[in-house]
Design a protein around this motif. Structure first.
Motif: not given
Length: 529
Positions: A29-31, A38-39, A195-199, A257-258
């Motif tokens: 997902e991070k890729f 994805i946002q 934050k865990k979800g944001a780029k 750390s992904a």
């Protein structure tokens, strides 16, 4: 022609493999996040959100928080067109992973920094070795307490039999994790919780190892240890060799750390710098060049009912040469006929959009009216050949299944046959019973649970399952043999597959030896045709 070559050259196709819970889906997902596909990343098991991982689309995956089927994801990054094949991590779905690796040109191996090399990593790695594909290692979860990095590198080398080369080096771990040192650029990339979800962008500081400011940056103790580690790495560790990497003999290793996005983008950039454009494929004695303008592809996965609203079947194919154009006519080698590829899709897990064109290296889904099987070759009629087949795993667990509601026999038979065609299960029947008694064979027992769940949710069929004690299966090689005259042990069962081939089920190896000894004319084979 120049545009065609340029498009093929910018393709990269790789599979991500790991032991369950090592962070494979999160890294995937991070890729996608960095590629703008994805946002915001969804968590498979996160309590903070009701979202689920983009690549885990099947209902049972969302409930259990595991990947049980391969997903195909594509995104663009820095001029590259990247195809990610996300695979199940659970060992009970290793057959699906094996087939997916057949469609990849390289593999990213995700390892949990606190656990090191685990069972499933070993099994999947062996598949990569068999194919001689490059393996890139991402040691994940460095923001948690982790094993010593030297120990992790040594474990990879000893357990998997591949040399390693650290591309970057971790500075501490867990609460003491300060970041990584990029060896070639001589830069420290600082770690900070976010934050865990944001780029997010990590702080990159170019600093000489002997500079006094380094101690201010990461602390005096970490500074001293990093200097010692780098000196040791430069003097004693394996040297980087791009040719060895591309030959699958040396695995470049990065740390990060992904979950917190740390180290993901540097790893992606290292990976893209070291990988190649699509590789050639074997078709018997013929080597199929990806830059050959003649279209060719092979089917490596079939998935039914990806979307309940569509109720369809998709055949995933890896394009091996040439250019795909929507509506093109190709030759289906196994079906011995021409077919039009009208309904073609590119996928983001279960989301789909029509694809007008694609190139060698790409993976696309095409509508399957029930004519395709795993391993099938599609090519131009003027240049016919057949790609080497994809081996099937012999089932190791067996059960008989029965439809609870006799009024739903049609749905039952259709559901079992369609799911079997995807390759996750193999189904057999007693020679005289037809589809009244169905025996299911699987590589891993969790497949039984998936079968029950899918029959219920996709076909509205409830089944009753009885586990069987058989452990070995053998195909009968001589077609003309009289089954009724065979001298077999009492616990050996005669069955038939959907192609009409006869097989024998054995509870132990003694039964196999008995059959061979007492039936000299009998030919037993471990793999079906």
């Amino acid at each position: 022609m120049a545009d065609f070559i340029k498009e093929v050259e910018r393709r990269r196709t790789f599979a991500i493999i790991s032991h369950p819970d090592a962070g494979k889906t999160t890294l995937t997902e991070k890729f996608l996040l960095y590629g703008g596909a994805i946002q915001e990343a969804g968590m498979v098991k996160g309590k903070q959100s009701s979202r689920h991982a983009v690549s885990d689309w099947m209902e049972i995956e969302k409930q259990r928080g595991i990947s049980v089927t391969s997903s195909v994801l594509q995104f663009n990054y820095n001029g590259y067109c990247i195809n990610i094949l996300d695979t199940p991590g659970h060992q009970d779905f290793s057959e699906d992973t094996y087939r997916t690796l057949m469609a990849a040109d390289s593999a990213v191996m995700v390892i949990d920094g606190s656990k090191g090399v685990e069972d499933q990593t070993r099994k999947l790695f062996k598949v990569c070795v068999m194919r001689h594909i490059p393996i890139f290692t991402f040691i994940n979860k460095m923001d948690r307490d982790a094993k010593d990095p030297y120990e992790l590198m040594e474990e990879i080398e000893q357990e998997l039999g591949i040399k390693t080369c650290a591309i970057n080096w971790p500075i501490g771990s867990g609460k003491e994790f300060q970041g990584v040192y990029e060896r070639e650029k001589k830069e420290v990339i600082r770690f900070s919780f976010g934050k865990k979800g944001a780029k997010e962008m990590a702080e990159t500081v170019k600093v000489d190892l002997q500079d006094d400011t380094l101690a201010d940056l990461i602390g005096a103790e970490h500074c001293e240890k990093l200097r010692e580690d780098v000196e040791l790495l430069d003097g004693a560790s394996e040297e980087f060799d791009l040719e060895a990497v591309r030959s699958g003999l040396l695995s470049p290793v990065c740390f990060g750390s992904a979950l917190t996005n740390f180290g993901v983008e540097p790893f992606l950039e290292h990976f893209l710098a070291m990988t190649t454009s699509p590789l050639p494929r074997m078709a018997g004695d013929q080597l199929i060049d990806p830059f050959d303008p003649h279209f060719s592809a092979f089917v490596f996965k079939i998935q039914a009912n990806m979307n309940k609203a569509h109720r369809d079947r998709m055949a995933f194919m890896r394009i091996c040469s040439g250019k795909f154009e929507k509506g093109m006519e190709v030759y289906h080698v196994q079906g011995k006929k021409k077919v039009k590829l009208n309904q073609s899709k590119q996928l983001m897990a279960s989301d789909r959009e029509t694809v007008e064109e694609a190139y060698a290296g790409d993976v696309i889904g095409i509508f399957d009216p029930g004519i395709y099987s795993i391993g099938d070759t599609l090519c131009t009629a003027s240049n016919k050949f057949e790609f080497d087949g994809i081996p099937t795993f012999a089932p190791e667990h067996f059960a008989s299944i029965r439809n609870k509601d006799s009024m739903k026999r049609k749905q039952f038979v259709k559901g079992v046959e369609q799911i079997a065609k995807e390759g996750a299960i193999q189904i057999f029947q007693s020679p005289l019973s037809g589809m009244e008694e169905i025996i299911v064979g699987v590589v891993g027992v969790l497949q039984f649970e998936v079968l029950e769940h899918r029959l219920k949710s996709e076909y509205n069929v409830d089944i009753e399952r009885t586990n069987l004690s058989y452990r070995f299966i053998r195909w009968i090689g001589n077609k003309d043999i009289d089954l009724n005259r065979l001298n077999l042990s009492s616990d050996t069962k005669k069955i038939q597959d959907l192609k009409g081939n006869f097989l024998l089920l054995f509870t132990n190896e003694w039964g196999i030896r008995w059959a061979e000894k007492n039936n000299p004319e009998l030919i037993l084979e471990e793999f079906g045709k």
